[in-house]
Design a protein around this motif. Structure first.
Motif, PDB file in Angstrom:
ATOM      1  N   THR B 198      38.246  51.607  42.491  1.00 17.35           N
ATOM      2  CA  THR B 198      38.879  50.623  41.598  1.00 17.35           C
ATOM      3  C   THR B 198      37.850  49.608  41.117  1.00 17.35           C
ATOM      4  OG1 THR B 198      39.520  49.358  43.558  1.00 17.35           O
ATOM      5  CG2 THR B 198      41.177  50.824  42.620  1.00 17.35           C
ATOM      6  N   PHE B 199      36.654  50.076  40.851  1.00 24.47           N
ATOM      7  CA  PHE B 199      35.617  49.157  40.391  1.00 24.47           C
ATOM      8  C   PHE B 199      36.011  48.509  39.064  1.00 24.47           C
ATOM      9  CE2 PHE B 199      31.450  50.284  42.676  1.00 24.47           C
ATOM     10  CZ  PHE B 199      32.108  50.727  43.800  1.00 24.47           C
ATOM     11  N   THR B 200      36.789  49.227  38.250  1.00 22.26           N
ATOM     12  CA  THR B 200      37.095  48.696  36.914  1.00 22.26           C
ATOM     13  C   THR B 200      38.466  48.029  36.862  1.00 22.26           C
ATOM     14  OG1 THR B 200      37.951  50.848  36.247  1.00 22.26           O
ATOM     15  CG2 THR B 200      35.637  50.379  35.718  1.00 22.26           C
ATOM     16  N   ARG B 201      39.054  47.827  38.027  1.00 23.67           N
ATOM     17  CA  ARG B 201      40.332  47.112  38.028  1.00 23.67           C
ATOM     18  C   ARG B 201      40.068  45.672  37.612  1.00 23.67           C
ATOM     19  NH1 ARG B 201      43.608  47.595  43.540  1.00 23.67           N
ATOM     20  NH2 ARG B 201      43.989  45.375  43.497  1.00 23.67           N
ATOM     21  N   ASP B 202      41.028  45.077  36.927  1.00 21.22           N
ATOM     22  CA  ASP B 202      40.836  43.710  36.409  1.00 21.22           C
ATOM     23  C   ASP B 202      40.446  42.725  37.511  1.00 21.22           C
ATOM     24  OD1 ASP B 202      43.448  43.813  33.853  1.00 21.22           O
ATOM     25  OD2 ASP B 202      41.348  44.472  33.873  1.00 21.22           O
ATOM     26  N   GLU B 203      41.113  42.860  38.658  1.00 20.53           N
ATOM     27  CA  GLU B 203      40.838  41.917  39.751  1.00 20.53           C
ATOM     28  C   GLU B 203      39.410  42.055  40.253  1.00 20.53           C
ATOM     29  OE1 GLU B 203      43.344  43.970  39.558  1.00 20.53           O
ATOM     30  OE2 GLU B 203      45.239  42.906  39.866  1.00 20.53           O
ATOM     31  N   THR B 204      38.935  43.297  40.299  1.00 17.84           N
ATOM     32  CA  THR B 204      37.566  43.518  40.782  1.00 17.84           C
ATOM     33  C   THR B 204      36.563  43.014  39.756  1.00 17.84           C
ATOM     34  OG1 THR B 204      38.380  45.521  41.891  1.00 17.84           O
ATOM     35  CG2 THR B 204      35.994  45.256  41.719  1.00 17.84           C
ATOM     36  N   ILE B 205      36.799  43.384  38.507  1.00 17.19           N
ATOM     37  CA  ILE B 205      35.894  42.922  37.444  1.00 17.19           C
ATOM     38  C   ILE B 205      35.896  41.395  37.400  1.00 17.19           C
ATOM     39  CG2 ILE B 205      35.472  42.848  34.965  1.00 17.19           C
ATOM     40  CD1 ILE B 205      36.547  45.610  34.703  1.00 17.19           C
ATOM     41  N   ARG B 374      31.123  45.758  32.418  1.00 18.75           N
ATOM     42  CA  ARG B 374      32.141  46.816  32.397  1.00 18.75           C
ATOM     43  C   ARG B 374      31.483  48.197  32.328  1.00 18.75           C
ATOM     44  NH1 ARG B 374      37.724  47.281  31.790  1.00 18.75           N
ATOM     45  NH2 ARG B 374      38.000  45.042  31.788  1.00 18.75           N
ATOM     46  N   ARG B 375      30.421  48.295  31.541  1.00 22.91           N
ATOM     47  CA  ARG B 375      29.758  49.593  31.396  1.00 22.91           C
ATOM     48  C   ARG B 375      29.186  50.059  32.735  1.00 22.91           C
ATOM     49  NH1 ARG B 375      26.405  48.438  27.382  1.00 22.91           N
ATOM     50  NH2 ARG B 375      24.771  47.815  28.806  1.00 22.91           N
ATOM     51  N   GLU B 376      28.520  49.129  33.415  1.00 20.43           N
ATOM     52  CA  GLU B 376      27.934  49.495  34.717  1.00 20.43           C
ATOM     53  C   GLU B 376      29.022  49.823  35.735  1.00 20.43           C
ATOM     54  OE1 GLU B 376      24.796  49.958  35.606  1.00 20.43           O
ATOM     55  OE2 GLU B 376      23.999  49.422  33.658  1.00 20.43           O
ATOM     56  N   LEU B 377      30.124  49.102  35.675  1.00 22.24           N
ATOM     57  CA  LEU B 377      31.204  49.362  36.630  1.00 22.24           C
ATOM     58  C   LEU B 377      31.857  50.709  36.372  1.00 22.24           C
ATOM     59  CD1 LEU B 377      32.871  45.840  36.963  1.00 22.24           C
ATOM     60  CD2 LEU B 377      31.770  47.135  38.779  1.00 22.24           C
ATOM     61  N   ILE B 378      31.962  51.081  35.116  1.00 23.66           N
ATOM     62  CA  ILE B 378      32.543  52.397  34.802  1.00 23.66           C
ATOM     63  C   ILE B 378      31.671  53.502  35.396  1.00 23.66           C
ATOM     64  CG2 ILE B 378      32.976  54.040  32.912  1.00 23.66           C
ATOM     65  CD1 ILE B 378      33.910  51.613  31.232  1.00 23.66           C
ATOM     66  N   LYS B 379      30.359  53.349  35.216  1.00 25.07           N
ATOM     67  CA  LYS B 379      29.449  54.371  35.778  1.00 25.07           C
ATOM     68  C   LYS B 379      29.546  54.408  37.291  1.00 25.07           C
ATOM     69  CE  LYS B 379      25.517  53.172  33.747  1.00 25.07           C
ATOM     70  NZ  LYS B 379      24.118  53.141  33.284  1.00 25.07           N
ATOM     71  N   ALA B 380      29.534  53.206  37.873  1.00 24.68           N
ATOM     72  CA  ALA B 380      29.564  53.131  39.342  1.00 24.68           C
ATOM     73  C   ALA B 380      30.880  53.666  39.887  1.00 24.68           C
ATOM     74  CB  ALA B 380      29.343  51.689  39.801  1.00 24.68           C
ATOM     75  N   GLN B 381      31.953  53.427  39.152  1.00 25.61           N
ATOM     76  CA  GLN B 381      33.261  53.897  39.624  1.00 25.61           C
ATOM     77  C   GLN B 381      33.285  55.415  39.696  1.00 25.61           C
ATOM     78  OE1 GLN B 381      37.083  51.970  38.876  1.00 25.61           O
ATOM     79  NE2 GLN B 381      37.600  53.758  37.629  1.00 25.61           N
ATOM     80  N   GLY B 382      32.690  56.066  38.691  1.00 21.52           N
ATOM     81  CA  GLY B 382      32.627  57.526  38.712  1.00 21.52           C
ATOM     82  C   GLY B 382      31.904  58.022  39.945  1.00 21.52           C
ATOM     83  N   GLU B 383      30.810  57.361  40.254  1.00 16.92           N
ATOM     84  CA  GLU B 383      30.054  57.770  41.445  1.00 16.92           C
ATOM     85  C   GLU B 383      30.822  57.443  42.718  1.00 16.92           C
ATOM     86  OE1 GLU B 383      25.878  56.574  39.322  1.00 16.92           O
ATOM     87  OE2 GLU B 383      25.810  57.110  41.431  1.00 16.92           O
ATOM     88  N   ALA B 384      31.501  56.301  42.716  1.00 20.91           N
ATOM     89  CA  ALA B 384      32.274  55.917  43.900  1.00 20.91           C
ATOM     90  C   ALA B 384      33.433  56.888  44.122  1.00 20.91           C
ATOM     91  CB  ALA B 384      32.794  54.489  43.760  1.00 20.91           C
ATOM     92  N   ASP B 385      34.032  57.360  43.053  1.00 18.86           N
ATOM     93  CA  ASP B 385      35.093  58.363  43.179  1.00 18.86           C
ATOM     94  C   ASP B 385      34.522  59.636  43.795  1.00 18.86           C
ATOM     95  OD1 ASP B 385      36.979  57.441  40.243  1.00 18.86           O
ATOM     96  OD2 ASP B 385      37.589  57.405  42.355  1.00 18.86           O
ATOM     97  N   TYR B 386      33.333  59.990  43.357  1.00 17.47           N
ATOM     98  CA  TYR B 386      32.719  61.213  43.873  1.00 17.47           C
ATOM     99  C   TYR B 386      32.435  61.120  45.366  1.00 17.47           C
ATOM    100  CZ  TYR B 386      29.773  65.321  44.176  1.00 17.47           C
ATOM    101  OH  TYR B 386      29.250  66.536  44.542  1.00 17.47           O
TER     102      TYR B 386
END
Lengths: 528, 391
Positions: B198-205, B374-386
């Motif tokens: 949930t790196f890109t969740r509003d609360e986290t961002i 936001r861009r960095e968090l989107i990338k990181a979220q993909g990796e975190a999901d993996y």
């Protein structure tokens, strides 16, 4: 004032670079009247000083801080001129000793490139406010000490580089041996152990992956191989090995080789082996395996768990080993295919007699040992010769394939084991199955086979059916031959009584076996 | 015997530890060699051991964050302490601590809770009285805190104090600074059922952005040379301090409040544990040492020295009840949340740390754009999901 301590060469097995620095700081702090000492590394790309180790009260400890020196400040001047600079600041008196370590001497001609190491470090010596400034004599003594230290530092780094070089050579040698062994084993098709069983090709793949994981220290290494199909090429998972040495089967991972479908597919389709370095991204590296210009698979090394970036030197080594790896993997696959050809019928893809018998015998021993039932089934296609003669051999082949597929779909996956005994005869053994359970499967087979439609190219429809004979271990027999004979007898009964149904040996009329034997004995030799 | 201790932002902690060891009368001390490692180095050293055990031996005893336990237990690095550490079964800890340590229902326990801390806000009452009549209310939210901070910044009435102190700040925006803030916003790195990042969740961002704003607006100076030239200024020489320590030297100079956003409790509790390595050749002595160190009395002495709290409930209660602001401390430590003890979680923290580093560099160079986060968090979220698929 204490003089320099002289040589302080630290054997590179004492705990690594960090231990060496800690020890050096301790000696420096002990050898000169200072209240503290710190070691920084300078990153010229981002112009940052990274604090690594501090020493205070005679004790060295890790510490992290990241500072951007401002132009005009004493530390900035020290780094700019690479000369010691002393500064009196509100918190005390500092002496900054910058040093540059460069080593081009380490060359690795085997890899076609030389490796250079360049590092800028900074030692900071601290005195509390109120103490005397660093005099020029002190600065000179400290410089002498640091020069001696750097000599040992060079030796340490050189030893470390030499160890890395030796480690890489060892990796190349050991891995090349692993690859060569794999090649030799497959080419000789040797039977490795005393029971006469051949070395499994999976063991060779495992050895290759484990070798790569061990030498490069990846968190995980995975191997995918391209499986060429009529419809679509697939990238199929083979094995993975992780940092603890655990091996995992990846056969359930299958990636269609379509552009845009998956990162791995894109790498295989859009990149050639020369470009794998382009895919390098921090903690994952993709190594396409190429043999004779054709990509046969993909090896992936990653550090996702530790998030540790992969060193560029490792990429160079992987690249040079990639060809050997690809060749070894290719040969293992060829061997697997040859093994498969020896084991599997090319038309129906069912196991052939010899392989079936091998597995059947194992299962009989297992079932007797553990007291389980084991059932055996003969499945004979009714009037197959007539189908072949009436339509064509091509139609006959289609019938065989269709029935084999139906059998494969109907049996318990990875438990029941089918085979083709030649002609129109197929067999199945069913571990841990009673006669009743075998009868249940037989019934399902009859229904499924009745539903098969074969396109004959004419309006005439082929109605398929099979006759099935069943025997069960240990009730009906405990040896392979007897189980087969008994099932065969049951099958004969079905053939004589209308076909298209199932009979179990234990339900045959009491005298049937004897009658059958007499009937066989009366046949002329050509009729048997 | 060799002990790896995690470093802290000053040397109080390891001095306290060395003092404790030297005073030891339990006989467990013996000949103990202490190595103080940064969090980064500890992580690297543990993996270096996994890669090449012969040249990278483990210590006998190591300190590690509680939420690293599952990761390194699953890699076979840690020994089961349950049969060996005295009173482990009987010791009481905050329920949230044991719940996280035993989250996976293992019969084994691979590390023992040692000391804990929770971020809080300190303020200088005298300076604030003209700007906020009710600090407890005015500073209960991050918005309120920022409002008062901004008003103060417009004046020069700090009475020669710094406006904001973040003890332990080490250059970039760090994980340790940002996580409590994400928690205060009810954000997190993963969903409650840990099935997706949930790196890109509003609360986290929002939590990360709030902290980056402190740097962008100049309240926090990234990669500042101040510390290098002037040394560590006294933590408490400021109007506001965000810190997880509760040092006794503050006296009555600064008053304590819960971390903005966690006025009613539910804040982040950071716990450090002790473990014995599975490869230790003197495991009996190591178990004894861990028992001794984690004992309420000794852990209490140790923790007190550098302003944190022992994990043992009895010692913890005793420490809190002695404090003149015990009622505030009880609010801070009520219903705390401990960082999740999953094997993938420390790797996800590293992803976030690397991301914060990149953004900190951009901010310090004046190149930061809002969309960068936001861009960095989107990338990181993909990796975190993996990361969820790895085990």
């Amino acid at each position: 004032m204490k003089k320099s301590q002289g040589n302080i060469f630290i054997n590179d097995n004492t705990g690594g670079y960090a231990s060496f620095i800690r020890d050096a700081l301790s000696r420096l702090a002990a050898g000169f009247p200072v209240d503290g000492a710190s070691y920084y590394e300078y990153d010229s790309r981002y112009k940052l000083l990274h604090l690594r180790v501090c020493n205070a009260g005679g004790f060295s400890y890790d510490h992290e801080d990241h500072i951007r020196p401002e132009p005009g400040t004493p530390v900035f001047r020290a780094l700019e001129k690479m000369e010691p600079v002393s500064a009196t600041l509100p918190c005390g008196i500092h002496l900054y000793y910058p040093f540059l370590f460069e080593c081009d001497e380490y060359s690795a001609p085997r890899f076609g490139r030389s490796v250079s190491v360049s590092r800028i470090g900074l030692i900071r010596l601290e005195r509390r406010s109120g103490h005397n400034d660093f005099t020029s004599e002190e600065i000179e003594n400290i410089s002498t000490f640091m020069e001696n230290h750097l000599v040992n530092y060079y030796r340490y780094e050189y030893a470390s580089l030499r160890n890395t070089h030796e480690k890489n050579l060892k990796a190349v040698t050991s891995l090349a041996e692993v690859f060569a062994k794999s090649l030799n084993k497959q080419s000789r098709m040797e039977a490795a152990d005393e029971k006469g069983k051949s070395q499994k090709s999976d063991d060779s793949l495992r050895a290759i992956l484990s070798g790569v994981q061990m030498h490069f220290g990846f968190d995980r290494v995975r191997l995918f191989l391209i499986d060429k199909n009529e419809d679509m090429d697939i990238l199929k998972g083979e094995l993975s090995v992780d940092i603890t040495g655990k091996v995992k089967d990846l056969s359930l991972e299958q990636i269609p080789l379509e552009p845009g479908f998956h990162r791995f597919a894109d790498i295989i389709l859009k990149r050639n082996s020369e470009a794998f370095l382009d895919e390098y991204k921090d903690c994952v590296v993709y190594v396409p395996l190429v043999v004779g210009g054709e990509t046969i698979g993909l090896m992936i090394g990653d550090n996702f768990t530790s998030q540790q970036p992969i060193e560029k030197q490792e990429l160079a080594l992987l690249r040079s080993l990639g060809t050997q790896m690809a060749l070894a993997v290719h040969n293992i696959r060829l061997f697997k295919k040859v093994q498969a050809m020896a084991k599997y019928d090319s038309l129906t893809r069912l196991p052939l007699r010899s392989y079936f018998d091998e597995r059947f015998q194992e299962e009989i021993c297992r079932s007797i040992r553990y007291g389980h039932k084991l059932s055996f089934m003969f499945v004979d296609i009714d009037l197959f010769k007539i189908i072949n003669d009436t339509y064509s051999h091509q139609t006959g082949d289609e019938v065989l394939r269709a029935i084999a597929n139906t059998i494969n779909k109907t049996i318990r996956q990875k438990i029941d084991f089918p085979g083709r005994f030649g002609g129109d005869e197929m067999v199945i053994f069913l571990p841990q199955s009673s006669t009743e359970e075998a009868k249940g499967l037989a019934e399902r087979l009859h229904r499924a086979i009745r539903d098969i439609h074969i396109d004959t190219g004419s309006e005439r429809e082929i109605k398929l059916s099979v006759s099935i004979g069943i025997s069960t271990c240990p009730d009906d027999a405990e040896t392979m031959e007897t189980l087969k004979n008994n099932a065969d007898l049951a099958l004969y009964w079905v053939k004589e009584h209308g076909r298209g149904k199932t009979m179990v040996y234990s339900e045959l009329p009491p005298d049937y076996a004897e009658e059958r034997a007499l009937h066989e004995a009366r046949k002329k030799p050509g009729e048997r | 015997m060799k002990v790896w201790l995690l470093s802290d932002y000053d040397n109080r902690k390891h001095q306290a530890f060395r003092g404790l060891i030297y005073r030891s009368t339990s006989g467990a001390s013996g000949d103990i060699k202490i190595e103080v490692k940064s969090r980064t180095n500890l992580w690297r050293s543990l993996f270096a051991h996994l890669r090449d055990a012969r040249n990278n031996p483990l210590p006998d005893v190591l300190e590690l964050p509680l939420n690293w336990t599952r990761r390194f237990a699953s890699l076979g690095v840690l020994a089961d302490l349950k049969p060996h550490v005295r009173y482990l079964a009987e010791k009481a800890y905050l329920p949230a601590v044991m719940a996280e340590l035993c989250r996976h229902g293992d019969s084994a326990i691979y590390s023992v809770p040692w000391w804990q801390k929770s971020p809080a806000l300190y303020y200088r009452e005298k300076v604030l009285k003209d700007f906020c009549s009710d600090p407890a209310a005015g500073l209960s939210t991050w918005k309120g805190f920022r409002r008062i901070l901004d008003r103060l910044a417009e004046t020069s009435r700090f009475h020669n104090h710094r406006l904001l102190s973040i003890p332990g700040s080490s250059g970039p925006v760090s994980l340790g600074e940002v996580l409590p803030h994400i928690w205060g916003r009810r954000g997190g790195l993963y969903s409650d059922d840990f099935t997706r990042a949930t790196f890109t969740r509003d609360e986290t961002i929002g939590g990360i952005q709030d902290w980056l704003d402190l740097a962008i607006d100049g309240y926090v100076r990234l990669f500042s040379q101040d510390r290098f030239d002037n040394g560590y200024l006294p933590d408490e020489d400021c109007v506001f301090m965000l810190s997880s320590r509760r040092p006794s030297y503050l006296g009555g100079k600064m008053k304590l409040l819960p971390y903005p956003g966690c006025a009613g409790g539910g804040g982040l509790l950071l716990v450090n544990n002790l473990a014995v390595s599975s490869t230790s050749l003197c495991q009996d002595e190591a178990f004894s040492l861990v028992s001794w160190l984690s004992d309420g009395l000794n852990a209490g002495i140790f923790a007190d020295y550098f302003g944190v709290f022992p994990c043992c409930t009895a010692a913890f209660e005793s420490r809190i009840s002695r404090d003149r602001e015990s009622d505030v401390l009880r609010r801070i430590y009520s219903s705390p949340e401990v960082l999740p003890n999953f094997s993938f979680y420390p790797s996800a923290e590293l992803l976030l740390q690397n991301l914060l580093w990149k953004l900190s560099l951009k901010i310090s160079e004046g190149k930061f754009l809002q969309e960068d986060l936001r861009r960095e968090l989107i990338k990181a979220q993909g990796e975190a999901d993996y990361l969820l698929t790895l085990d």
